[in-house]
Scaffold this motif. Structure first.
Motif, short mmCIF file in Angstrom:
data_model
loop_
_atom_site.label_atom_id
_atom_site.label_comp_id
_atom_site.label_asym_id
_atom_site.label_seq_id
_atom_site.Cartn_x
_atom_site.Cartn_y
_atom_site.Cartn_z
N ILE A 129 39.17 51.63 42.12
CA ILE A 129 38.71 51.02 40.93
C ILE A 129 37.48 50.07 41.06
O ILE A 129 37.33 49.54 42.25
CB ILE A 129 40.02 49.96 40.93
N GLY A 130 36.42 50.34 40.15
CA GLY A 130 35.04 49.86 40.36
C GLY A 130 35.53 48.42 39.41
O GLY A 130 35.80 48.68 38.37
N ILE A 131 34.98 47.32 39.92
CA ILE A 131 34.93 46.23 39.31
C ILE A 131 33.67 45.73 38.76
O ILE A 131 32.64 45.83 39.62
CB ILE A 131 35.38 44.88 40.18
N ALA B 5 48.12 46.91 47.05
CA ALA B 5 49.68 46.93 47.13
C ALA B 5 50.27 48.25 45.95
O ALA B 5 51.42 48.58 46.22
CB ALA B 5 49.94 45.60 46.49
N ALA B 6 49.43 48.63 45.33
CA ALA B 6 49.72 49.45 44.25
C ALA B 6 49.40 50.89 44.83
O ALA B 6 49.30 52.05 43.90
CB ALA B 6 48.91 49.36 42.95
N GLY B 7 48.77 50.93 46.23
CA GLY B 7 48.33 52.33 46.55
C GLY B 7 47.10 52.79 46.42
O GLY B 7 46.53 53.89 46.28
N ALA B 8 46.13 51.51 45.85
CA ALA B 8 44.84 52.14 45.30
C ALA B 8 43.86 51.25 46.09
O ALA B 8 44.16 50.54 47.13
CB ALA B 8 44.84 52.01 44.02
N THR B 9 42.56 51.30 45.75
CA THR B 9 41.66 50.60 46.48
C THR B 9 40.55 49.97 45.31
O THR B 9 40.49 50.48 44.26
CB THR B 9 40.68 51.50 47.35
N ALA B 10 40.18 48.97 45.61
CA ALA B 10 38.98 48.28 44.55
C ALA B 10 37.77 47.87 45.08
O ALA B 10 37.80 47.45 46.28
CB ALA B 10 39.63 47.28 43.88
N ARG C 220 48.37 33.70 34.12
CA ARG C 220 47.08 34.29 34.08
C ARG C 220 46.91 35.24 35.21
O ARG C 220 46.47 36.26 35.26
CB ARG C 220 46.08 33.29 33.97
N ASP C 221 47.27 34.77 36.32
CA ASP C 221 47.10 35.68 37.59
C ASP C 221 47.93 36.73 37.66
O ASP C 221 47.49 37.82 38.03
CB ASP C 221 47.39 34.70 39.02
N ALA C 222 49.12 36.59 37.10
CA ALA C 222 50.23 37.51 37.18
C ALA C 222 49.58 39.01 36.03
O ALA C 222 49.79 40.07 36.27
CB ALA C 222 51.52 37.21 36.65
N LEU C 223 48.95 38.45 34.99
CA LEU C 223 48.34 39.21 34.02
C LEU C 223 47.37 40.00 34.86
O LEU C 223 47.07 41.30 34.64
CB LEU C 223 47.72 38.66 32.92
N THR C 224 46.51 39.52 35.62
CA THR C 224 45.47 39.98 36.33
C THR C 224 46.11 41.10 37.37
O THR C 224 45.35 42.35 37.33
CB THR C 224 44.56 39.05 37.08
N VAL C 225 47.08 40.94 37.88
CA VAL C 225 47.80 41.81 39.04
C VAL C 225 48.31 43.05 38.08
O VAL C 225 47.94 44.12 38.38
CB VAL C 225 48.92 41.16 39.65
N ALA C 226 48.81 42.77 36.96
CA ALA C 226 49.52 43.72 36.08
C ALA C 226 48.40 44.70 35.58
O ALA C 226 48.56 45.83 35.34
CB ALA C 226 50.10 43.18 34.89
N GLY C 227 47.05 44.04 35.15
CA GLY C 227 46.15 44.69 34.73
C GLY C 227 45.34 45.75 35.85
O GLY C 227 45.18 47.05 35.38
N THR C 228 45.51 45.26 36.92
CA THR C 228 45.10 46.14 38.10
C THR C 228 46.08 47.15 38.12
O THR C 228 45.56 48.52 38.59
CB THR C 228 44.92 45.07 39.36
N GLU C 229 47.04 47.13 38.46
CA GLU C 229 48.40 48.16 38.47
C GLU C 229 48.03 48.95 37.45
O GLU C 229 48.22 50.31 37.73
CB GLU C 229 49.62 47.38 38.54
N ARG C 230 48.01 48.53 36.26
CA ARG C 230 47.94 49.59 35.07
C ARG C 230 46.51 50.55 35.23
O ARG C 230 46.59 51.74 35.09
CB ARG C 230 47.95 48.87 33.88
N ALA C 231 45.58 49.80 35.69
CA ALA C 231 44.47 50.55 36.02
C ALA C 231 44.68 51.78 36.86
O ALA C 231 44.18 52.94 36.95
CB ALA C 231 43.00 49.68 36.27
N ALA C 232 45.17 51.40 37.91
CA ALA C 232 45.62 52.41 38.96
C ALA C 232 46.47 53.65 38.43
O ALA C 232 46.31 54.70 38.82
CB ALA C 232 46.10 51.69 40.03
N GLN C 233 47.42 53.20 37.57
CA GLN C 233 48.39 54.10 36.90
C GLN C 233 47.59 55.26 35.95
O GLN C 233 48.21 56.24 35.91
CB GLN C 233 49.60 53.50 36.35
N ILE C 234 46.75 54.90 35.36
CA ILE C 234 46.25 55.63 34.05
C ILE C 234 44.94 56.45 34.53
O ILE C 234 44.19 56.84 33.78
CB ILE C 234 45.97 54.80 33.05
#
Length: 601
Positions: A69-71, A98-103, A255-269
């Motif tokens: 994932i590119g930030i 944690a989601a099996g991805a890198t950033a 707010r932090d939990a939404l950031t984590v969830a957004g990262t997980e979603r980026a990895a999933q799609i």
């Protein structure tokens, strides 16, 4: 409920108008997507450079099996809205692992604040910074090692610029992560009153400074409903945020939990998984119509009338001012948030917020539900409300009714039956007027013109007591070609004082006002601009101008404009100071404001 016929008509019109550029865009995206995961096409040397600083994650990157994932971050710690992003990259990287991805942080983009530059020379770079942001993001992503992108940005030009970049790299998924609004401070109406008192000399600078500091007082976006918060609304209506993400305050567990969830979603799609959702599939004509409806229903910022066409062009979609006008005519104004009311965005969010509004508009047939979003298929997902459960985001049914009908009303019983914007057309060209905060008796103003070529001259005339009768104040040579189209928000207190004195006043300009400008009738973004030979360059002092937001017209009466020569302004001082030298190429090549005032698109 069946889609409203006007929503369907405008959507079909946009689709037909955009057929050629949209097909070309999608073909380009399809070719890029067909290449497959980006990293597999880099040489060993390319990859070694890209992964050199990645420590124990190098193996995962080389293997090409885990999404990377590119930030793209707009972080700086001078601006309250972007200061919270300082901690986001570390949180995103941890969540990605944690989601099996890198950033990786792919790059930074500039983020300037119109509040800081308001009335200053630097404001002349503000509009052009949008295209610089798009270009900067493109540089970051050009390393071509990313399977998805996360965009960190909030304010006025930042989100539009990032969307332009996301559309250009539309063959990979994009998730936008906001920082949220600051907690409520001095009420916005009190701040506005203090500004008017300062304009009339009733109070001094010390009192003004105290009020400003009490209003803008902590991390997060300003709490009024200007461009920054309109941007956040758009990202939710257009499916680039997670549901309910827009108006959660910074530095909170949710707010932090939404950031984590957004990262997980980026990895999933990403294309490496089973839910591939490239941005090009999200940013279609339906998504932009949904964004336009959201803008009207909330009484959002007029700056988006410039930005949305530019954002759309990056995705091969052509918007026109008539689209804004037609959608405004059938969209109920459901929210009263300052400057359209006394509440701020925190109060709006607590009353039911965007989730309630989206549900109401869907039920009224005013939004497309059959869209793709980063959360999945269907805008109905955005009626849900995020909750915190053991530190993680879960979703529950959102508010089924408004918790404060003074702030948020149902679509069937709105504050106004039409949205917050009117297109104006006539012998002075085309422009727009925000009407959601303007009293109905002021929707038509007919008065003699008084011509100015900068806002300081207006203020000087006011202090000299020169405005004693109904007046339409014309401030021209304020378009992007002239001087970068700075906001003229500094005129708001002056014009409001004249209006409060019982005068009928209005502003007519080829420039723009702040997204938070309110109760004074203002015909803005007049195009063609004076520097391009627009009719506004032919007006003289004393000409009678009629501004009619009800019928959507703006004309100078009983004048043969064709018989007049254009006024010429001395623009020699617009090219130097505070970096303006570097933007000469932008001023020379900028497009029409009705088409987004773009340089890069």
């Amino acid at each position: 409920m069946a889609l409203h016929p006007k929503i369907a008509e405008v959507t079909d019109r946009i689709r037909a108008r955009s057929e050629g550029p949209r097909r070309q865009y999608l073909d380009t995206m399809a070719r890029a997507a067909a290449v497959g995961p980006r990293r597999s096409h880099l040489t060993c040397g390319n990859q070694a450079h890209a992964y050199a600083a990645m420590g124990d994650q190098k193996d995962a990157l080389v293997a090409d099996k885990a999404p990377n994932i590119g930030i793209i971050t707009a972080y700086n710690d001078m601006l309250s809205a972007h200061q919270p992003f300082e901690t986001y990259p570390a949180l995103i990287k941890k969540a990605a692992i944690a989601a099996g991805a890198t950033a990786q942080v792919a790059g930074g983009v500039p983020a300037m604040c119109d509040g800081v530059t308001q009335g200053q020379t630097g404001m002349e770079l503000s509009l052009f910074s949008r295209d610089v942001i798009a270009l900067s993001a493109a540089v970051g992503l050009s390393h071509n090692t990313f399977d998805a992108a996360i965009y960190l940005g909030v304010c006025d030009k930042i989100v539009p610029g990032l969307v332009m970049a996301a559309a250009t790299f539309g063959y990979i998924p994009s998730v936008f992560l906001p920082a949220g609004p600051m907690v409520s401070g001095l009420p916005n109406d009190e701040k506005s009153k203090v500004r008017q008192q300062f304009a009339t000399g009733e109070i001094g600078r010390e009192e003004l400074m105290a009020a400003e500091m009490a209003s803008y007082h902590g991390p997060g976006t300003c709490t009024f409903y200007g461009t920054a918060n309109s941007n956040q609304m758009l990202m939710e209506f257009m499916g680039l945020h997670l549901p309910g993400a827009s108006f959660v305050n910074p530095n909170t567990p949710l707010r932090d939990a939404l950031t984590v969830a957004g990262t997980e979603r980026a990895a999933q799609i990403t294309a490496l998984g089973n839910e591939y959702t490239p941005t090009c599939d999200i940013l279609d004509e339906k998504a932009f119509v949904n964004g336009l409806v959201g803008l009207m229903a909330t009484g959002g910022s007029t700056n988006l009338v410039i930005h949305l066409p530019a954002m759309a062009r990056a995705a091969g979609i052509i918007l026109d001012l008539q689209d804004f006008s037609d959608l405004s005519a059938v969209t109920p104004l459901m929210a009263k948030v300052y400057p359209n009311g006394l509440a701020d965005v925190n109060h709006f969010h607590a009353a039911g917020g965007l989730g309630y509004m989206i549900g109401e508009l869907l039920n009224a047939g005013l939004l497309h539900d059959d869209v793709k979003t980063v959360a999945g298929n269907g805008l109905n997902l955005y009626t849900q409300e995020p909750k915190l459960d053991a530190g993680r985001v879960t979703y529950a049914k959102g508010a089924g009714e408004s918790l404060n009908t003074k702030i948020l009303r149902p679509a069937a019983d709105p504050f106004q039956k039409h949205g917050g914007l009117a297109q104006l057309k006539g012998n002075l060209g085309r422009g727009v007027m925000k009407i959601s905060a303007v009293a109905e008796e002021r929707h038509i103003v007919e008065a003699p013109a008084r011509i100015f070529h900068d806002q300081d001259s207006v203020k000087a005339a006011f202090k000299a007591g020169e405005f004693t009768s109904d007046t339409i104040i014309v401030v021209r040579f304020q378009g992007p070609k002239s001087n970068g189209m700075p906001e003229l928000h500094g005129l708001t207190p002056t014009l409001a004082v004249l209006q409060d004195r019982g005068l009928k006043v209005a502003l007519v300009t080829d420039g723009r006002m702040s997204g938070a400008s309110g109760k004074v009738p203002s015909a803005i973004h007049l195009a063609p601009e004076a520097a391009n030979g627009g009719p506004i360059a032919k007006i003289n002092d004393g000409d009678i101008i009629r501004l009619d937001a009800i019928n959507g017209t703006i004309d100078v009466l009983n004048v043969d404009l064709a018989s007049r020569t254009d006024a010429v302004a001395d623009l020699s001082g617009n090219g130097t100071g505070v970096g303006r030298e570097l933007f000469e190429v932008f001023r020379q090549n900028v497009g029409q404001v009705t088409e987004g005032a773009g340089v890069a698109v």
